[in-house]
Design a protein around this motif. Structure first.
Motif, PDB file in Angstrom:
ATOM      1  N   THR A  57      -7.631  -0.300  -6.901  1.00 16.93           N
ATOM      2  CA  THR A  57      -6.193  -0.511  -6.757  1.00 16.93           C
ATOM      3  C   THR A  57      -5.611   0.624  -5.927  1.00 16.93           C
ATOM      4  OG1 THR A  57      -5.663   0.661  -8.805  1.00 16.93           O
ATOM      5  CG2 THR A  57      -5.893  -1.743  -8.942  1.00 16.93           C
ATOM      6  N   CYS A  58      -4.506   0.333  -5.288  1.00 17.87           N
ATOM      7  CA  CYS A  58      -3.772   1.326  -4.512  1.00 17.87           C
ATOM      8  C   CYS A  58      -2.291   1.106  -4.811  1.00 17.87           C
ATOM      9  CB  CYS A  58      -4.056   1.174  -3.025  1.00 17.87           C
ATOM     10  SG  CYS A  58      -3.332   2.479  -2.001  1.00 17.87           S
ATOM     11  N   SER A  59      -1.591   2.190  -5.141  1.00 18.58           N
ATOM     12  CA  SER A  59      -0.195   2.098  -5.562  1.00 18.58           C
ATOM     13  C   SER A  59       0.763   2.579  -4.473  1.00 18.58           C
ATOM     14  CB  SER A  59       0.021   2.962  -6.811  1.00 18.58           C
ATOM     15  OG  SER A  59      -0.806   2.524  -7.850  1.00 18.58           O
ATOM     16  N   HIS A  60       1.975   2.057  -4.554  1.00 17.27           N
ATOM     17  CA  HIS A  60       3.047   2.567  -3.691  1.00 17.27           C
ATOM     18  C   HIS A  60       4.348   2.595  -4.494  1.00 17.27           C
ATOM     19  CE1 HIS A  60       3.997  -1.717  -3.173  1.00 17.27           C
ATOM     20  NE2 HIS A  60       5.221  -1.319  -2.875  1.00 17.27           N
ATOM     21  N   GLN A  61       5.279   3.400  -4.012  1.00 16.64           N
ATOM     22  CA  GLN A  61       6.590   3.512  -4.650  1.00 16.64           C
ATOM     23  C   GLN A  61       7.627   3.749  -3.561  1.00 16.64           C
ATOM     24  OE1 GLN A  61       7.060   6.907  -7.235  1.00 16.64           O
ATOM     25  NE2 GLN A  61       8.878   6.068  -8.206  1.00 16.64           N
ATOM     26  N   VAL A 117       6.620   1.683  -9.571  1.00 18.62           N
ATOM     27  CA  VAL A 117       5.338   1.770  -8.887  1.00 18.62           C
ATOM     28  C   VAL A 117       4.705   0.380  -8.896  1.00 18.62           C
ATOM     29  CG1 VAL A 117       3.017   2.771  -8.953  1.00 18.62           C
ATOM     30  CG2 VAL A 117       5.008   4.180  -9.531  1.00 18.62           C
ATOM     31  N   ARG A 118       4.269  -0.064  -7.739  1.00 15.08           N
ATOM     32  CA  ARG A 118       3.568  -1.340  -7.595  1.00 15.08           C
ATOM     33  C   ARG A 118       2.162  -1.056  -7.088  1.00 15.08           C
ATOM     34  NH1 ARG A 118       7.264  -5.860  -6.674  1.00 15.08           N
ATOM     35  NH2 ARG A 118       8.955  -5.474  -8.128  1.00 15.08           N
ATOM     36  N   ALA A 119       1.219  -1.903  -7.454  1.00 13.65           N
ATOM     37  CA  ALA A 119      -0.164  -1.700  -7.040  1.00 13.65           C
ATOM     38  C   ALA A 119      -0.759  -3.000  -6.514  1.00 13.65           C
ATOM     39  CB  ALA A 119      -1.001  -1.188  -8.205  1.00 13.65           C
ATOM     40  N   ALA A 120      -1.671  -2.839  -5.573  1.00 16.88           N
ATOM     41  CA  ALA A 120      -2.437  -3.961  -5.041  1.00 16.88           C
ATOM     42  C   ALA A 120      -3.902  -3.717  -5.360  1.00 16.88           C
ATOM     43  CB  ALA A 120      -2.234  -4.070  -3.530  1.00 16.88           C
ATOM     44  N   ALA A 121      -4.623  -4.791  -5.661  1.00 19.02           N
ATOM     45  CA  ALA A 121      -6.041  -4.682  -6.004  1.00 19.02           C
ATOM     46  C   ALA A 121      -6.898  -5.236  -4.878  1.00 19.02           C
ATOM     47  CB  ALA A 121      -6.323  -5.437  -7.297  1.00 19.02           C
ATOM     48  N   GLY A 122      -8.089  -4.672  -4.750  1.00 15.73           N
ATOM     49  CA  GLY A 122      -9.028  -5.143  -3.739  1.00 15.73           C
ATOM     50  C   GLY A 122     -10.459  -4.952  -4.194  1.00 15.73           C
ATOM     51  N   ILE A 123     -11.378  -5.498  -3.409  1.00 21.60           N
ATOM     52  CA  ILE A 123     -12.790  -5.370  -3.763  1.00 21.60           C
ATOM     53  C   ILE A 123     -13.354  -4.009  -3.366  1.00 21.60           C
ATOM     54  CG2 ILE A 123     -13.233  -7.845  -3.710  1.00 21.60           C
ATOM     55  CD1 ILE A 123     -14.534  -7.399  -0.925  1.00 21.60           C
ATOM     56  N   ASP A 124     -12.651  -3.298  -2.476  1.00 24.33           N
ATOM     57  CA  ASP A 124     -13.038  -1.934  -2.118  1.00 24.33           C
ATOM     58  C   ASP A 124     -11.775  -1.148  -1.812  1.00 24.33           C
ATOM     59  OD1 ASP A 124     -12.293  -2.643   0.531  1.00 24.33           O
ATOM     60  OD2 ASP A 124     -14.351  -3.098   1.084  1.00 24.33           O
ATOM     61  N   SER A 125     -11.911   0.146  -1.551  1.00 21.99           N
ATOM     62  CA  SER A 125     -10.736   0.997  -1.351  1.00 21.99           C
ATOM     63  C   SER A 125      -9.951   0.609  -0.106  1.00 21.99           C
ATOM     64  CB  SER A 125     -11.146   2.470  -1.284  1.00 21.99           C
ATOM     65  OG  SER A 125     -12.041   2.701  -0.212  1.00 21.99           O
ATOM     66  N   LEU A 126     -10.636   0.185   0.942  1.00 22.08           N
ATOM     67  CA  LEU A 126      -9.937  -0.188   2.170  1.00 22.08           C
ATOM     68  C   LEU A 126      -9.096  -1.444   1.970  1.00 22.08           C
ATOM     69  CD1 LEU A 126      -9.376   0.438   5.107  1.00 22.08           C
ATOM     70  CD2 LEU A 126     -11.383  -0.925   5.705  1.00 22.08           C
ATOM     71  N   GLN A 127      -9.645  -2.443   1.300  1.00 27.08           N
ATOM     72  CA  GLN A 127      -8.875  -3.663   1.049  1.00 27.08           C
ATOM     73  C   GLN A 127      -7.668  -3.359   0.149  1.00 27.08           C
ATOM     74  OE1 GLN A 127     -10.433  -6.884  -1.408  1.00 27.08           O
ATOM     75  NE2 GLN A 127      -9.689  -8.354   0.124  1.00 27.08           N
ATOM     76  N   LEU A 173       8.903   6.236   1.142  1.00 29.71           N
ATOM     77  CA  LEU A 173       7.757   5.439   0.729  1.00 29.71           C
ATOM     78  C   LEU A 173       6.596   6.376   0.436  1.00 29.71           C
ATOM     79  CD1 LEU A 173       6.141   2.783   0.410  1.00 29.71           C
ATOM     80  CD2 LEU A 173       5.707   2.896   2.884  1.00 29.71           C
ATOM     81  N   HIS A 174       6.036   6.282  -0.761  1.00 31.93           N
ATOM     82  CA  HIS A 174       4.844   7.038  -1.139  1.00 31.93           C
ATOM     83  C   HIS A 174       3.688   6.064  -1.328  1.00 31.93           C
ATOM     84  CE1 HIS A 174       6.896  10.891  -2.886  1.00 31.93           C
ATOM     85  NE2 HIS A 174       7.136  10.698  -1.601  1.00 31.93           N
ATOM     86  N   ILE A 175       2.546   6.421  -0.774  1.00 26.95           N
ATOM     87  CA  ILE A 175       1.307   5.657  -0.943  1.00 26.95           C
ATOM     88  C   ILE A 175       0.336   6.526  -1.728  1.00 26.95           C
ATOM     89  CG2 ILE A 175      -0.640   4.523   0.207  1.00 26.95           C
ATOM     90  CD1 ILE A 175       1.996   3.116   0.754  1.00 26.95           C
ATOM     91  N   GLY A 176      -0.243   5.969  -2.773  1.00 27.60           N
ATOM     92  CA  GLY A 176      -1.202   6.709  -3.599  1.00 27.60           C
ATOM     93  C   GLY A 176      -2.624   6.543  -3.106  1.00 27.60           C
ATOM     94  N   ARG A 177      -3.485   7.438  -3.550  1.00 24.56           N
ATOM     95  CA  ARG A 177      -4.907   7.355  -3.229  1.00 24.56           C
ATOM     96  C   ARG A 177      -5.506   6.146  -3.950  1.00 24.56           C
ATOM     97  NH1 ARG A 177      -7.941  11.002  -1.211  1.00 24.56           N
ATOM     98  NH2 ARG A 177      -6.479  12.686  -1.724  1.00 24.56           N
ATOM     99  N   PRO A 178      -6.302   5.310  -3.256  1.00 22.44           N
ATOM    100  CA  PRO A 178      -6.962   4.195  -3.935  1.00 22.44           C
ATOM    101  C   PRO A 178      -7.815   4.700  -5.102  1.00 22.44           C
ATOM    102  CG  PRO A 178      -7.118   3.934  -1.559  1.00 22.44           C
ATOM    103  CD  PRO A 178      -6.574   5.321  -1.810  1.00 22.44           C
TER     104      PRO A 178
END
Length: 106
Positions: free
Chosen positions: A43-47, A57-67, A29-34
């Protein structure tokens, strides 16, 4: 294992299917930098690497980097749990914890 498509990996972990997580790596599992976008959203991606059908690669969106990071981890956890269910195996980290124990998000 195939290559990571995420250029700025900030976290990674390997999962095995043997007791204690001592076997050959099965999935990584790789997690990318927001990343912040021009509209202000993040957005923050993972693979998940090493398993056919899960390498995109899938990404999740948020209102800030932590979310964005939180939602990315939640999404990655759901995908790994689905992978376990489909294959009928327990994916174990090097400490022997399975996916459901490793990433606990409430």
């Amino acid at each position: 294992m195939s290559e990571s498509l995420i250029t700025d990996v900030v976290a990674a972990t390997e999962y095995c299917v043997t007791a204690g997580g001592t076997g050959a790596p099965f999935a990584t599992l790789h997690i990318g930098r927001p990343q912040r976008h021009e509209d202000g959203d993040w957005t923050c991606s993972h693979q998940i690497i090493g398993v056919d059908g899960f390498g995109e690669v899938r990404a999740a969106a948020g209102i800030d980097s932590l979310q964005a990071l939180y939602l990315c981890l939640y999404m990655a956890n759901a995908r790994l749990a689905d992978l376990q269910r489909r294959l009928g195996v327990a994916l174990l980290d090097e400490g022997g914890a399975d996916v459901q124990q490793r990433i606990r998000i409430k």
